[in-house]
Design an enzyme around this catalytic site. Sequence first.
Site, short mmCIF file in Angstrom:
data_model
loop_
_atom_site.label_atom_id
_atom_site.label_comp_id
_atom_site.label_asym_id
_atom_site.label_seq_id
_atom_site.Cartn_x
_atom_site.Cartn_y
_atom_site.Cartn_z
N ASN A 37 17.77 16.50 29.90
CA ASN A 37 17.21 15.09 29.58
C ASN A 37 18.43 14.03 30.24
O ASN A 37 18.61 12.85 29.72
CB ASN A 37 16.93 14.62 28.34
N ASP A 60 23.10 25.66 28.31
CA ASP A 60 22.37 25.35 27.23
C ASP A 60 23.25 25.99 25.68
O ASP A 60 23.70 27.08 26.01
CB ASP A 60 20.94 25.95 27.19
N SER A 127 23.02 10.38 12.26
CA SER A 127 22.06 9.14 12.66
C SER A 127 22.02 8.64 11.30
O SER A 127 21.75 9.29 10.29
CB SER A 127 21.17 9.62 13.36
N TYR A 152 12.98 15.20 13.68
CA TYR A 152 14.34 14.94 14.47
C TYR A 152 15.17 14.49 12.98
O TYR A 152 16.40 14.86 13.22
CB TYR A 152 14.14 13.72 15.40
N LYS A 156 18.96 16.20 11.61
CA LYS A 156 20.43 15.46 11.17
C LYS A 156 20.68 15.82 10.01
O LYS A 156 21.99 16.17 9.70
CB LYS A 156 20.42 14.13 11.80
N LEU A 202 14.06 0.44 22.04
CA LEU A 202 13.92 -1.00 22.34
C LEU A 202 14.38 -1.47 23.41
O LEU A 202 13.71 -2.18 24.45
CB LEU A 202 13.97 -2.04 21.11
C1 UD1 Z 1 15.15 5.91 15.93
C2 UD1 Z 1 15.79 6.47 14.61
C3 UD1 Z 1 17.33 6.70 15.17
C4 UD1 Z 1 17.26 7.71 16.52
C5 UD1 Z 1 16.54 6.83 17.35
C6 UD1 Z 1 16.47 7.95 18.60
C7 UD1 Z 1 14.90 5.95 12.60
C8 UD1 Z 1 15.02 5.19 11.37
N1 UD1 Z 1 15.87 5.78 13.56
O1 UD1 Z 1 15.51 4.55 16.18
O2 UD1 Z 1 17.85 7.57 14.42
O3 UD1 Z 1 18.49 7.95 16.64
O4 UD1 Z 1 15.30 6.69 17.09
O5 UD1 Z 1 15.50 7.53 19.60
O6 UD1 Z 1 14.15 7.27 12.74
N2 UD1 Z 1 10.35 -1.39 19.20
C9 UD1 Z 1 9.20 -2.10 19.74
N3 UD1 Z 1 8.62 -1.91 20.52
C10 UD1 Z 1 9.06 -0.89 21.54
C11 UD1 Z 1 10.13 -0.24 21.03
C12 UD1 Z 1 10.88 -0.27 19.82
O7 UD1 Z 1 9.01 -3.09 18.94
O8 UD1 Z 1 8.52 -0.59 22.78
C13 UD1 Z 1 10.70 -1.39 17.93
C14 UD1 Z 1 10.70 -0.54 16.67
O9 UD1 Z 1 9.52 -0.46 16.20
C15 UD1 Z 1 11.85 -0.77 15.78
C16 UD1 Z 1 12.89 -1.11 16.92
O10 UD1 Z 1 12.06 -1.69 17.84
O11 UD1 Z 1 11.40 -1.66 14.81
C17 UD1 Z 1 14.02 -0.32 17.47
O12 UD1 Z 1 13.17 0.77 17.79
P1 UD1 Z 1 13.98 2.12 18.64
O13 UD1 Z 1 14.71 1.73 19.53
O14 UD1 Z 1 12.79 3.02 18.94
O15 UD1 Z 1 14.73 2.71 17.53
P2 UD1 Z 1 14.54 3.25 16.10
O16 UD1 Z 1 13.02 3.74 15.64
O17 UD1 Z 1 15.06 2.29 15.14
#
Ligand code: UD1
Length: 343
Positions: A37, A60, A127, A152, A156, A202
């Site tokens: 990846n 790997d 994490s 996942y 951890k 995000l």
């Molecule tokens: C999750 C895991 C974290 C992991 C990471 C790896 C949990 C609590 N956290 O982080 O440990 O390292 O994934 O990928 O399990 N969001 C939107 N729209 C989007 C994408 C995200 O609104 O298109 C929001 C999500 O709902 C969240 C925030 O943005 O509230 C952060 O999301 P994201 O970046 O995916 O991280 P986590 O889910 O917090």
Amino acid sequence: MRPKVLVTGGTGYIGSHTILDLLENGCDAVCIDSCINSDTSCLKAIKELTGTEIPFYKADLCDLKATEQVFRDHPDIAGIIHFAALKAVGESVEKPLLYFRNNLESLINILDLSLRYGVKAFIFSSSCTVYGDVTHSPVDENTPWQEAASPYGRTKQIGEQIITDTLRHTDMKSILLRYFNPAGAHPSGKMGESPINPPQNLVPVITETAIGKRKSMTVFGTDYPTRDGSCIRDYIHVCDLAHAHTLALKYIFEGRQDEQTGIFNLGIGNGLTVLEIIEAFQRVTGVSLSYILGDRRPGDVMAIYSDHTKAGRLLGWEPKMTIDDIVSTAWTWEKNRSAAGKS
Ligand code: UD1
């Protein structure tokens, strides 16, 4: 003498920034990555930024023999930073055995080799997901674990336990670093998150939408009991995060860690909502973002942010970058990546 550090998953997002930080702070690095990846373009960037071409092994960690070759070639490895793992939460729900087999077998192999080859320090990429669905924040290192929200997250939790149990009667010391939400890119614009699979996190979703790779993005849930209804997370700049790894290694190398296994939270210590991140991006870059307010994403925790005082007190670590730095460096990286024709 510069201690030699083996970085597993070193061509990945946090791994590559950590290699750079190690080289800039008196360590030598060797990199191993399967590149399932990631690609090796970051190694070129590291060479441009530091003048150093580091040894790289495409292998790997589940392949014990191939991994052992690295230790044969570099019997002077003093420390390991173990990043290599699968990390897509959604995929882990669909394919739990893939996650258990890959993330745990690779960990067992690297621990086995580290002990056999006399490595002194082992840093594990953990994490905040180990805390599960917490009822209040900030969380410190003693906050009890809840049920893992995904396989996942479970890898951890189990990974931390495997390390703690395995090292108990050895002279190798370890540090488990619990990251909150890593984001942003190197300020040079030469390095950042460059996954092969489409990112789900995000900040890269925001930058990909802004540049037009995605038509629009969705805010997952606006009916949470938070200040604006969207989820709260603790976004930490990847360069600040990378530097914590160097400090953690030095903490062990310099004999300052008494306990066999130390645990540190790494976050900025503050929570921001999804809508606040979008606002920061638009304000800092001047680009307006096309987004819709959507339903909650299954498995999301309402709010989680860190208490990182232990890392400050013992490692001397303080995050320096702000959310404005995160969105501006992520945006520069996205523009550079797109100009170079990367998807
Ligand atoms: C999750 C895991 C974290 C992991 C990471 C790896 C949990 C609590 N956290 O982080 O440990 O390292 O994934 O990928 O399990 N969001 C939107 N729209 C989007 C994408 C995200 O609104 O298109 C929001 C999500 O709902 C969240 C925030 O943005 O509230 C952060 O999301 P994201 O970046 O995916 O991280 P986590 O889910 O917090």
